[in-house]
Structure formats: C-alpha cells, structure tokens
Design an enzyme around this catalytic site. Structure first.
Site, PDB file in Angstrom:
ATOM      1  N   SER A  61       0.941  -1.168  -0.091  1.00  0.00           N
ATOM      2  CA  SER A  61      -0.031   0.455  -0.035  1.00  0.00           C
ATOM      3  C   SER A  61       1.102   0.929  -0.088  1.00  0.00           C
ATOM      4  CB  SER A  61      -1.037  -0.089   1.217  1.00  0.00           C
ATOM      5  OG  SER A  61      -2.447  -0.721   0.869  1.00  0.00           O
ATOM      6  N   LYS A  64       0.853   3.033  -2.924  1.00  0.00           N
ATOM      7  CA  LYS A  64      -0.750   3.913  -2.835  1.00  0.00           C
ATOM      8  C   LYS A  64      -0.123   5.660  -2.991  1.00  0.00           C
ATOM      9  CE  LYS A  64      -4.049   1.069  -1.201  1.00  0.00           C
ATOM     10  NZ  LYS A  64      -4.098  -0.314  -1.401  1.00  0.00           N
ATOM     11  N   TYR A 189      -2.670  -1.752 -10.802  1.00  0.00           N
ATOM     12  CA  TYR A 189      -2.407  -1.839  -9.423  1.00  0.00           C
ATOM     13  C   TYR A 189      -2.173  -3.666  -8.249  1.00  0.00           C
ATOM     14  CZ  TYR A 189      -4.801  -1.903  -4.384  1.00  0.00           C
ATOM     15  OH  TYR A 189      -4.565  -2.195  -3.405  1.00  0.00           O
ATOM     16  N   TYR A 240      -4.171   3.162   7.975  1.00  0.00           N
ATOM     17  CA  TYR A 240      -4.759   2.188   8.071  1.00  0.00           C
ATOM     18  C   TYR A 240      -6.699   3.487   9.232  1.00  0.00           C
ATOM     19  CZ  TYR A 240      -2.237  -0.772   4.871  1.00  0.00           C
ATOM     20  OH  TYR A 240      -1.608  -1.120   4.941  1.00  0.00           O
ATOM     21  N   VAL A 258       0.994  -4.063   4.191  1.00  0.00           N
ATOM     22  CA  VAL A 258       1.022  -5.721   4.270  1.00  0.00           C
ATOM     23  C   VAL A 258       1.862  -6.226   4.109  1.00  0.00           C
ATOM     24  CG1 VAL A 258      -1.057  -5.241   4.299  1.00  0.00           C
ATOM     25  CG2 VAL A 258      -0.497  -6.171   2.339  1.00  0.00           C
TER      26      VAL A 258
END
Ligand code: GLU
Length: 304
Positions: A61, A64, A189, A240, A258
C-alpha cells in the site's frame, strides 16, 4: 545517529513476536516475521541504516502514495479529488461498505484500496502495460534506484486472490467512478503493489515528500501544494484505521503496507523507511510502529 538507530531496532525487536505476517495473500506469508530494519535519509543527503535495512519486501500500500503522485501529475488535484475523497475511515483498508454508504459513491480517500484503484485508473497510458511502466519508471526515479522491479510471484498471487479488490473495482465502475477495462486497471494496481523495495527506497520517497516535492539532486518532480495535500492525507488516512492513534503517538505523515513497510516523511527534516513484516490486527507493522515511536521521541519529530 547510527548508534541511536541500532539501539532503537534492538529495543523494539521483541514486538515482532506479538504480531503476524500477512497471509491473505499466501505469497506474503513467506516473509520473515522477525526482520526489522530502518533507513533514514536526511534532506542534506545523508543516509543512516540499522537492522535488516537491506531486506527486500513488496511495497504494497505504500505504492498508493506513488500512484497518487502520478495521478496528480497527470490530471491535477482538482480532477483527482473530484473522483476520490479526502476523508478518513474507521473501516478496514479493503472495506466495501463505505462505497455504498456515502452519497457521492466516491471512495473515501486514496489510501484505502478502493481509492487507490480509482487513482490508478486515472494514470495516463494507452494500455495497462504503458500505465504500469510509467509507474515503475516514476518509482525508480523518485527512489534513485533503477533496479526496482515487480516480484512476479507476489503479483500473480495478488491477481489470483484479489477478488475483494475486483468487487471494489466493479462496484466503482457501476457507479461511474472508474472508466475503462476493470481487469486492466486491477492488473496495474496489483503490479504496483508487488514492486519490490528496501527501507532505503521508501525512505527516499519519504525524503521527496519531506522536501516538498524536490529530489535530493534538486530536481522538482511534484508541486509543493500536491505534496502538502499528500502528506495531510497520509496523516489522516495513511496508517489505515489506526491513523488517529499513530498521529497522537508518533505525529509524522506516514503510509504503511501489508508487506511490513512504513514510509514516513518528516517535513523539512528527513524521509524514513521501516520494515517489519509482523503486523498488528489493523495491518500495520507492529514493531515498525514502535520503532517510529522511539525515533519520534528521541528526535522530537512530531509535527504537532
Ligand atoms: N495488495 C494489497 C491489497 O490490495 C495492498 C494492501 C495493503 O498493503 O494494504 O490487498
């Protein structure tokens, strides 16, 4: 500094035992739960390392943030945030519930899976391959590491097990948030999440944000304003649904993944990359958070 980092790593190593490596993507379960490393890149170009700083892991992530930078470069902030919100969430990173609940049907923010998939859909490129190659090239540029590539086993595993992400993407297509071929967007992605990096690579991304969009070689790659927006969203959404607690205890804009990585940007001071694959129940590196807490206290790094 090196000595301080070494002490911080040793002091916090035992925290790894209280978490678990991610297993919902089976390939990630192979990570070493006891690995713990850090790299600090200061804005005058110094690098300090300790622990398992040269172990490779998938960026997950943390990508992102990279894809958000590129989507903003391609479209501008106004367009990007007409499709994706800026609000934090108390739901998990792969939650679907908020996509239905909020009136505009926009994903809440670019740091959760739905928002990141929508972000990836905005990246320019005729084909999925071209889009991903732009992401890879951009990642290599901002890390100064031309050898970064995809971990193919993780990529294939993400693709094979990514039905929840598929559900989010088709739902957003149904609501007109994303356009184009959903499988192609997901492919980009999944590949972006599967890029393999080290603590040094992500500390360089942190340094770019800390330096308001200018690389250590003085080249501007993204505007100060875009960096300000991205760092703010990292504070409110980057860890998160544990972002509030992280802001209180550590107080540094950060993004976790993760794979066990945490990338952090201390404005005007340094970028930080941490690796600790053993995760807490929210999906954040359990020892990595403790390392950042110790570092923040030691050098008074909280921005608040
Ligand atoms: N590839 C992961 C997924 O979409 C990224 C998750 C994460 O690091 O939060 O499930």
């Amino acid at each position: 500094m090196k000595k301080v980092l070494e002490n911080i790593i040793e002091k916090n190593r035992e925290w790894s035992k209280r978490g678990e490596v991610a297993s919902y993507i089976p390939e990630l379960a192979k990570a070493n739960p006891n690995a713990l490393g850090i790299c600090v890149t200061t804005l005058d170009g110094e690098e300090y390392f300790a622990g398992d700083y040269d172990s490779k892991f998938t960026i997950q992530s943390i990508s992102k943030v990279v894809t958000l930078m590129l989507a903003i470069l391609d479209n501008g902030t106004e367009y990007v945030f007409s499709k994706i919100g800026m609000e934090p969430t108390e739901s998990a990173f792969n939650s679907i519930v908020n996509l239905e609940n909020n009136k505009q049907k926009k994903p809440l923010n670019p740091m959760i899976n739905a928002g990141a998939i929508a972000t990836v859909s905005l990246i320019s490129g005729e084909t999925a391959e071209e889009k991903f190659n732009r992401i890879l090239k951009f990642t290599r540029k901002i890390t100064g590491n031309d050898t970064i590539d995809v971990n193919n086993n993780v990529y294939l595993c993400e693709k094979a097990t990514g039905d929840r992400n598929r559900a989010l993407a088709y739902f957003m297509k149904g609501n007109g948030i994303i356009q184009g071929d959903v499988e192609d967007i997901l492919d980009v992605y999944f590949k972006a999440c599967s890029m393999e990096v080290t603590c040094r690579d992500i500390s360089r991304i942190g340094a770019l944000l800390a330096n308001a969009g200018v690389l250590l070689n003085n080249e501007r790659v993204i505007s100060r304003e875009a960096c300000r927006i991205i760092k703010t969203i990292m504070v409110t959404c980057g860890m998160y649904d544990a972002s509030g607690k992280f802001a209180v205890h550590i107080g540094i804009p950060a993004k976790s993944g993760v794979g066990g990585g945490i990338m952090a940007a201390v404005p005007r001071r340094m970028g930080i990359g941490v690796l600790g694959p053993s995760l807490d129940h929210k999906g954040n590196s359990i020892a990595g958070i403790k390392v950042l807490e110790s570092l923040s206290q030691e050098f008074d790094l909280s921005i608040f």
